[in-house]
Design a protein around this motif. Structure first.
Motif, PDB file in Angstrom:
ATOM      1  N   VAL A  35      77.270 -48.918-110.074  1.00  0.00           N
ATOM      2  CA  VAL A  35      76.870 -49.317-111.425  1.00  0.00           C
ATOM      3  C   VAL A  35      75.635 -50.217-111.371  1.00  0.00           C
ATOM      4  O   VAL A  35      74.660 -50.018-112.109  1.00  0.00           O
ATOM      5  CB  VAL A  35      78.034 -50.024-112.151  1.00  0.00           C
ATOM      6  N   ALA A  36      75.669 -51.213-110.491  1.00  0.00           N
ATOM      7  CA  ALA A  36      74.534 -52.136-110.366  1.00  0.00           C
ATOM      8  C   ALA A  36      73.296 -51.433-109.843  1.00  0.00           C
ATOM      9  O   ALA A  36      72.168 -51.719-110.269  1.00  0.00           O
ATOM     10  CB  ALA A  36      74.919 -53.300-109.446  1.00  0.00           C
ATOM     11  N   ALA A  37      73.493 -50.498-108.893  1.00  0.00           N
ATOM     12  CA  ALA A  37      72.354 -49.760-108.337  1.00  0.00           C
ATOM     13  C   ALA A  37      71.665 -48.935-109.412  1.00  0.00           C
ATOM     14  O   ALA A  37      70.431 -48.843-109.443  1.00  0.00           O
ATOM     15  CB  ALA A  37      72.824 -48.872-107.190  1.00  0.00           C
ATOM     16  N   GLU A  38      72.447 -48.313-110.275  1.00  0.00           N
ATOM     17  CA  GLU A  38      71.847 -47.564-111.380  1.00  0.00           C
ATOM     18  C   GLU A  38      71.023 -48.478-112.278  1.00  0.00           C
ATOM     19  O   GLU A  38      69.921 -48.120-112.711  1.00  0.00           O
ATOM     20  CB  GLU A  38      72.946 -46.877-112.190  1.00  0.00           C
ATOM     21  N   GLU A  39      71.526 -49.671-112.520  1.00  0.00           N
ATOM     22  CA  GLU A  39      70.834 -50.614-113.411  1.00  0.00           C
ATOM     23  C   GLU A  39      69.484 -51.049-112.859  1.00  0.00           C
ATOM     24  O   GLU A  39      68.542 -51.279-113.623  1.00  0.00           O
ATOM     25  CB  GLU A  39      71.723 -51.829-113.664  1.00  0.00           C
ATOM     26  N   ILE A  40      69.349 -51.153-111.535  1.00  0.00           N
ATOM     27  CA  ILE A  40      68.071 -51.594-110.961  1.00  0.00           C
ATOM     28  C   ILE A  40      67.133 -50.428-110.663  1.00  0.00           C
ATOM     29  O   ILE A  40      65.999 -50.645-110.225  1.00  0.00           O
ATOM     30  CB  ILE A  40      68.276 -52.440-109.691  1.00  0.00           C
ATOM     31  N   GLY A  41      67.595 -49.184-110.869  1.00  0.00           N
ATOM     32  CA  GLY A  41      66.707 -48.037-110.699  1.00  0.00           C
ATOM     33  C   GLY A  41      66.906 -47.230-109.444  1.00  0.00           C
ATOM     34  O   GLY A  41      66.075 -46.368-109.119  1.00  0.00           O
ATOM     35  N   ILE A  42      68.005 -47.462-108.704  1.00  0.00           N
ATOM     36  CA  ILE A  42      68.323 -46.630-107.542  1.00  0.00           C
ATOM     37  C   ILE A  42      68.753 -45.246-108.032  1.00  0.00           C
ATOM     38  O   ILE A  42      69.434 -45.109-109.043  1.00  0.00           O
ATOM     39  CB  ILE A  42      69.433 -47.285-106.697  1.00  0.00           C
TER      40      ILE A  42
END
Length: 340
Positions: A35-42
């Protein structure tokens, strides 16, 4: 542009330095990290699958949970050992996970690698056919899995079913259209990379491969990817080929980074054996301050050939630190290499 994902081995242990003390810790933190990775653009969240080990082993519940809590990030494995799988049951699980995610599954499979126990697939009830090796069995199961993902009917319907059947032979359900085109093969050799292309699978090339020429790892891996692309073109597939490589890359931007990974600044390729009498070459890790990291990575031919880079992460250090690791690459390294 290059897709950048992370690859987690999903370790846990009751160790004072670990943030993942239990299997539950690892599973729940894997969801939070995706979830966090998606938020930062991964672009991708990928997970290793290992049986008989304190690592992630049953990927579909995890992939489904991530799919339900995210909306854009690719979700996958690197890789599922097909020697352990029932291809039909796996097709149902994969179809369900893909539908939950809205068609974002990128499923990496392979014929298998060295494991924690001797012939672990035997405990799952599987035996190679007469004249087959366990590797042959893995590839045979992979082809059956691909066939069932096509969605064609193959099973004779009961004339007195519990519920009405559609006409004709029955297929597995749930069926997810397009999933067949998002299966990747983890290839350890040039020959299996070509085989993957011929069978319409994308290529996952890891941080190790069979040592087939004695050249540096990244050069051998780049050659493998080029052979794969040539075979893909020759096979006449309409969609574009995809190839991923995985690397351990750490941008040293603070004291904690230097303490944890500063000793890896002089890493080099290693030679070993992943199976008896089969020489393998293992790629080096990268750890340096961003400017130096950009210079070193620019020389990695395999990264240049691949459209997707999977960053292997230290999952035991917890979600926050791994978000920092990924953010550092996106912010300080990717722009300098024109990956972003």
């Amino acid at each position: 542009m290059k897709k950048i994902g992370f690859l987690s081995f999903g370790h846990w242990s009751d160790h004072p330095a670990y943030n993942t003390r239990t299997a539950g810790d690892t599973l729940l933190q894997s969801i939070d990290l995706a979830v966090a990775a998606e938020e930062i653009g991964i672009d991708g969240a990928y997970f290793r699958v290992h049986h008989f080990a304190r690592q992630l082993a049953s990927p579909f519940p995890l992939l489904s949970a991530i799919g339900a809590k995210t909306s854009k990030i690719e979700i996958g494995t690197g890789v599922i050992d097909m020697r352990y799988e029932n291809p039909l049951y796996m097709a149902e699980d994969a179809g369900a996970a893909d539908l939950i995610s809205g068609g974002r599954l990128q499923l990496g499979i392979s014929r298998g690698s060295p494991e924690q126990v001797i012939d672990g697939w035997r405990y799952f009830g599987y035996e190679p056919a007469e004249g087959e090796t366990d590797a042959d069995m893995g590839r045979t199961k992979a082809l059956e899995f691909l066939d069932k993902l096509n969605g064609d009917g193959f099973a004779e319907p009961n004339p007195y079913p519990m519920f009405p059947n559609p006409p004709g032979l029955l297929r597995l359900e749930p069926y997810s259209e397009g999933l067949r085109e998002r299966i990747w093969w983890g290839a350890g050799s040039n020959a299996t990379a070509i085989w993957a292309a011929e069978n319409g699978m994308y290529l996952q090339s890891s941080t190790l491969k069979n040592d087939e020429s004695g050249k540096p790892f990244h050069i051998q891996q780049a050659e493998q990817i080029r052979l794969y692309k040539e075979a893909w073109k020759k096979a006449g597939h309409e969609r574009e080929a995809r190839a991923s490589v995985s690397r351990s890359i750490f941008a040293l931007v603070n004291d904690q980074d230097k303490q944890l990974f500063g000793q890896q600044t002089n890493s080099s390729d290693k030679i070993g054996y992943i199976e008896a009498n089969k020489r393998a070459i293992f790629g080096k890790s990268y750890a340096a301050e961003p400017d130096q990291l950009i210079k070193e990575l620019a020389q990695d031919e395999a990264i240049q050939e691949a459209d997707t880079l999977l960053l292997t992460i230290p999952n035991t250090l917890g979600v926050d630190y791994n978000v920092h690791v990924l953010s550092s690459i996106l912010k300080h390294v990717a722009p300098g290499l024109e990956w972003r």
